[in-house]
Design a protein around this motif. Structure first.
Motif, short mmCIF file in Angstrom:
data_model
loop_
_atom_site.label_atom_id
_atom_site.label_comp_id
_atom_site.label_asym_id
_atom_site.label_seq_id
_atom_site.Cartn_x
_atom_site.Cartn_y
_atom_site.Cartn_z
N PRO A 52 8.71 -45.49 17.90
CA PRO A 52 9.41 -46.74 18.24
C PRO A 52 9.38 -47.73 17.07
O PRO A 52 8.49 -47.68 16.21
CB PRO A 52 8.64 -47.27 19.45
N ASN A 53 10.35 -48.62 17.04
CA ASN A 53 10.38 -49.65 16.01
C ASN A 53 9.14 -50.54 16.10
O ASN A 53 8.64 -50.81 17.21
CB ASN A 53 11.64 -50.51 16.15
N ALA A 54 8.69 -51.00 14.96
CA ALA A 54 7.47 -51.82 14.91
C ALA A 54 7.58 -53.07 15.77
O ALA A 54 6.59 -53.52 16.37
CB ALA A 54 7.16 -52.20 13.46
N ASN A 55 8.78 -53.66 15.87
CA ASN A 55 8.93 -54.89 16.65
C ASN A 55 8.97 -54.64 18.16
O ASN A 55 9.09 -55.58 18.94
CB ASN A 55 10.18 -55.65 16.22
N GLU A 56 8.87 -53.35 18.56
CA GLU A 56 8.80 -53.03 19.99
C GLU A 56 7.39 -52.65 20.44
O GLU A 56 7.17 -52.31 21.60
CB GLU A 56 9.74 -51.86 20.30
N ILE A 57 6.44 -52.71 19.50
CA ILE A 57 5.06 -52.27 19.78
C ILE A 57 4.16 -53.48 19.98
O ILE A 57 4.10 -54.37 19.13
CB ILE A 57 4.53 -51.40 18.64
#
Length: 260
Positions: free
Chosen positions: A251-256
């Motif tokens: 997943p994209n870093a900004n979704e973690i």
């Protein structure tokens, strides 16, 4: 009369020329060594597939799951499952993605209270907290069944004995008895040996396996039945869409969400 006979012979000859020959029956394998070698070669040529894991019939630790796998030096998996995540709670959807041996990601449901735009949590094997251990446990059970090249095939080769072969159309079903003590003695991978030893330590001496292949020699179903104490654990996974375009990415870093 002669003309009629000639036309009949011509019609038969034409039908023989235009009718497609029946598909060749796959040649069954006579032992587990050749079976595992052929299956390993076939799946590694395709690299990707989709899977569905059925819930246990009469017992077991799995839950229904489905997703996709991309094989490689470290196989990648994208899997979705439903199971309770709280004591006495309802089933919730969990999605797992892993592309490395040391970590995985889980997309958790709103009940965990994470921001709606950051539903993913990174799970690292070096961490030993309850949340990580529980979620990696869920992930690993799915992974073991879905990525059968890392567990089922090596264990079958190390401790299996071919008992029965049945053909229906272009499908071939192999029934295999797996002796865990023999598998433990023959395996060289320490992680696999530890998995098998865990079963042996709990009094599980073996399993009855079924491996069903399509006409191209690719697995379409793997089923294992294991007697544990007074319960018969039956787990089954099905496979399809071999060689299709499968993209699995973290997943994209900004979704973690942060673990801090």
């Amino acid at each position: 009369m002669k003309r009629t006979a000639t036309l009949l012979v011509a019609a038969i000859a034409l039908a023989a020329c235009t009718s497609a020959p029946p598909p060749a029956q796959p040649t069954p394998h006579s032992d587990v060594k050749s079976l595992v070698a052929a299956v390993s070669k076939a799946v590694n040529e395709k690299k990707t597939y989709r899977f569905t894991i059925a819930p246990p019939t009469t017992g077991g630790v799995t839950a229904p799951a489905n997703g996709a796998v991309r094989l490689g030096d470290v196989p990648s998996i994208d899997a979705t499952t439903k199971r309770p995540v709280q004591t006495g709670g309802v089933e919730e959807e969990l999605r797992f993605i892993s592309t490395t041996k040391d970590s995985a990601f889980v997309k958790v449901p709103p009940v965990f209270g994470l921001p709606a735009d950051k539903p993913w949590v990174k799970l690292e094997r070096k961490d030993t907290d309850d949340f990580t251990n529980t979620m990696l446990g869920f992930h690993d059970v799915i992974y073991q069944q879905a990525v059968f090249t890392t567990y089922h095939l090596p264990v079958i080769q190390a401790g299996g004995e071919l008992k029965l072969t049945a053909q229906t159309g272009d499908k071939t079903r192999y029934s295999i008895a797996v002796d865990y003590k023999r598998a433990y003695d023959n395996l060289t991978d320490e992680n696999l040996r530890n998995e098998v030893k865990l079963a042996l330590d709990q009094g599980v001496t073996g399993s009855a396996g079924e491996l069903e292949l399509n006409g191209s020699g690719l697995p379409i179903r793997i089923k294992f039945s294991t007697q544990f104490q007074n319960a018969l654990i039956i787990d089954e996974a099905r496979f399809s869409d071999w060689g299709t375009d499968v993209k699995i990415a973290e997943p994209n870093a900004n979704e973690i969400s942060s673990r801090n």
